[in-house]
Structures are given as structure tokens and as C-alpha cells.
Design a protein around this motif. Structure first.
Motif, PDB file in Angstrom:
ATOM      1  N   ARG A 112     -19.911  25.906 -18.731  1.00 55.80           N
ATOM      2  CA  ARG A 112     -18.604  26.280 -18.696  1.00 55.80           C
ATOM      3  C   ARG A 112     -18.365  27.723 -19.512  1.00 55.80           C
ATOM      4  N   ASP A 114     -16.692  30.876 -21.302  1.00 58.74           N
ATOM      5  CA  ASP A 114     -15.476  31.329 -22.289  1.00 58.74           C
ATOM      6  C   ASP A 114     -14.391  32.016 -21.305  1.00 58.74           C
ATOM      7  N   GLN A 117     -13.439  35.659 -22.948  1.00 61.26           N
ATOM      8  CA  GLN A 117     -14.026  36.917 -23.124  1.00 61.26           C
ATOM      9  C   GLN A 117     -13.751  37.779 -22.599  1.00 61.26           C
ATOM     10  N   HIS A 133     -20.453  31.500 -22.899  1.00 59.83           N
ATOM     11  CA  HIS A 133     -20.050  30.216 -22.681  1.00 59.83           C
ATOM     12  C   HIS A 133     -19.629  29.460 -24.028  1.00 59.83           C
ATOM     13  N   VAL A 134     -18.872  28.725 -23.500  1.00 59.56           N
ATOM     14  CA  VAL A 134     -17.857  27.722 -24.461  1.00 59.56           C
ATOM     15  C   VAL A 134     -18.948  26.881 -25.265  1.00 59.56           C
ATOM     16  N   TYR A 135     -19.875  26.439 -24.764  1.00 61.89           N
ATOM     17  CA  TYR A 135     -20.766  25.640 -25.459  1.00 61.89           C
ATOM     18  C   TYR A 135     -22.203  26.152 -25.254  1.00 61.89           C
ATOM     19  N   HIS A 141     -23.480  22.447 -30.240  1.00 63.33           N
ATOM     20  CA  HIS A 141     -22.220  22.405 -29.542  1.00 63.33           C
ATOM     21  C   HIS A 141     -21.876  21.303 -28.672  1.00 63.33           C
ATOM     22  N   SER A 148     -14.042  22.450 -28.404  1.00 65.92           N
ATOM     23  CA  SER A 148     -13.689  24.018 -28.682  1.00 65.92           C
ATOM     24  C   SER A 148     -12.259  24.269 -28.555  1.00 65.92           C
ATOM     25  N   ARG A 150     -11.384  27.089 -27.453  1.00 62.64           N
ATOM     26  CA  ARG A 150     -11.504  27.716 -26.163  1.00 62.64           C
ATOM     27  C   ARG A 150     -11.570  26.826 -25.034  1.00 62.64           C
ATOM     28  N   ASP A 151     -11.645  25.648 -25.090  1.00 69.12           N
ATOM     29  CA  ASP A 151     -11.638  24.502 -24.025  1.00 69.12           C
ATOM     30  C   ASP A 151     -10.409  23.849 -23.823  1.00 69.12           C
TER      31      ASP A 151
END
Length: 280
Positions: A112, A114, A117, A133-135, A141, A148, A150-151
Motif C-alpha cells: 500500500r 502512501d 507523498q 509505503h504506508v507500512y 509497522h 496508520s 495515512r490509511d
């Protein structure tokens, strides 16, 4: 009420639908395969079972180190090709069970990106994929159980999709407890809660062989625990239908035959249920 999940879910579903939320293409069968194999014969006329598999897509490279390790474990080099194969496996197994299926098309947590960004970060991520990446890592993570910020859009979209597939008053959810703290499982559990729909929860196998559910989540449920230990041999054969995942999930080739465990919240049962310590 007897602690038989087949009887309970048949009663709760009535003439509506049971929507089973599967984080990935295999989780529903891993955790509920014995139940899914037997439940259709128990349901009243016009009732139905549908498995909504949420995270069914990969992305093109570049990949993080954690993603590359996962791909190597499955014998794949390209995530998009791997997830196309996983969707094919899932469709075949679920068709054999006689249940409906819906692949929601969200990107797996390891891949996944981000969404926030900027240009320079995107350029840097071409050299260091973790930056985009989000994770970015598994241990720090993806497996921490913390969604997150961001998720948040992913959580919202998954929740909306659940509501679209099962409008209020038309059935019951069967959702993961999030045992093992994989973020994708926690996202799906969160979406089940936010949907406002009645939900029963399943213990995530094989994570539950080594981990316990989060008491912060299970405690307020005041839930009744129900288990199913029939049909486990047949379930193991269903699991073998997910060929791409077998070596990484069961390196020794042995699929443990452990009962499936479900938590039925008091609010769903409509009775004062005994508290459950949760599956181990």
C-alpha cells in the motif's frame, strides 16, 4: 442458546445474508472453512452467504524489503501477478463451497502506497521504496496492529463497501477479531465496527496458534464463545487450494486441525451473554 456457531449463525441470518469479511484471499477459509462448508445447508430458505475479500491487489515494483521477502516466500517476483493467482485460487475454493464471493480490489498492506507523498518523496521512494509505503516494514509497522493515520481513507472506503454489500437490516457480518495484529485484519475489523451492522467475530487462524485476541476489543463485547470442531479434515483440503500461500503459512506441510472459534457479542445475540476469555 447452545454454543453451536452453525445453529447460531443460521438463526441470526434468518432469511437475510451472512457477509463474511476476509482480509486476504484465504483468510475466510483459513479461519471459517469448516463453518462455510456446512453452513449453507443450515440456512433458511432465501438466506445466502457471501465472502467479501478485501485486500486482493498488489502493485508494480519497486518493492520494500519486507515485500520482496514475502514474494520470495511464495515463489513470486511480481505482486500483481501473484495476486491475480491468489484471486483465482480464492474464486475456485469459494465456488466449490457454493458461497458467493466479492473481491473488493483494495491493495494489500505490504504494497500500500502512501497517498499523501509529494513529488520529492515519490522520487526518493524510487531509490528507497520504504519511503513511499504506508507500512514500510513487517515487524515494526504491518504487524503492530496500529492503523496508520495515512490509511484512514482505506478504512473509510472499506467501511463504505461493507455497507453497500450489506445494507442495514439485511443480514449479519462475520468479521475477523484481528488476532495476530496484522494491520489489514485490524482495518477490516474496524470497518465492521464502523459500519454499524450486527457482527459476529472469528478468531484468525493460524495466527491464533501463537497469539491471543486483544482484550481491549473483546472485553466490551461481553461475548459468548462458540467453537466448531467438525469438518476440520475437509477444511484442511480446502486450505490446500491456496497453493501460493501453503509454504509460507505451513513450512512443514502440516495444517493443524484446531477448532474454529467465534465470539458472539451480547448485543447481537440479544441476550445477556457470559463473558468469554477469548480463543487462545
Amino acid at each position: 442458546m447452545a454454543d453451536d456457531p452453525l445453529t447460531i449463525l443460521a438463526a441470526l441470518t434468518g432469511s437475510g445474508e451472512l457477509l463474511v469479511l476476509s482480509p486476504h484471499p484465504d483468510d475466510a477459509v483459513l479461519s471459517c472453512g469448516a463453518l462455510l462448508r456446512q453452513l449453507p445447508d443450515r440456512l433458511p430458505h432465501r438466506a445466502s452467504v457471501t465472502v467479501m475479500t478485501v485486500f486482493t491487489e498488489g502493485t508494480p515494483p519497486p518493492y520494500t524489503l519486507a515485500a520482496r521477502r514475502f514474494l520470495r516466500q511464495t515463489g513470486a517476483v511480481d505482486a500483481e501477478e501473484l495476486f491475480a493467482e491468489r484471486r483465482t485460487e480464492d474464486s475456485a475454493v469459494l465456488a466449490g463451497l457454493g458461497v458467493g464471493r466479492f473481491h473488493a480490489g483494495f491493495v494489500d498492506g505490504l504494497f500500500r502506497l502512501d497517498p499523501a507523498q509529494g513529488r520529492w518523496r515519490r522520487l526518493a521512494a524510487g531509490l528507497v521504496p520504504e519511503l513511499g509505503h504506508v507500512y514500510p516494514t513487517n515487524r515494526l509497522h504491518l504487524s503492530r496492529g496500529r492503523v496508520s493515520p495515512r490509511d484512514s481513507e482505506t478504512v473509510r472506503r472499506v467501511t463504505d463497501t461493507v455497507r453497500e454489500l450489506l445494507p442495514q437490516g439485511q443480514g449479519v457480518l462475520l468479521a475477523p477479531l484481528g488476532v495476530g495484529r496484522h494491520v489489514d485484519h485490524v482495518v477490516v475489523r474496524t470497518a465492521a465496527v464502523l459500519s454499524g451492522l450486527p457482527a459476529v467475530y472469528y478468531s484468525d487462524f493460524p495466527y491464533n496458534l501463537e497469539a491471543a485476541p486483544d482484550p481491549g476489543f473483546t472485553g466490551p463485547l461481553a461475548a459468548t464463545e462458540a467453537s466448531l470442531d467438525r469438518g476440520l479434515d475437509e477444511k484442511a483440503e480446502l486450505i490446500r487450494g491456496y497453493r501460493t500461500q501453503l509454504d509460507s503459512l505451513f513450512p512443514d506441510g502440516v495444517i493443524p486441525l484446531v477448532p474454529e472459534v467465534f465470539l458472539l457479542p451480547a448485543a447481537v445475540l440479544g441476550t445477556r451473554a457470559r463473558p468469554a476469555g477469548g480463543p487462545s
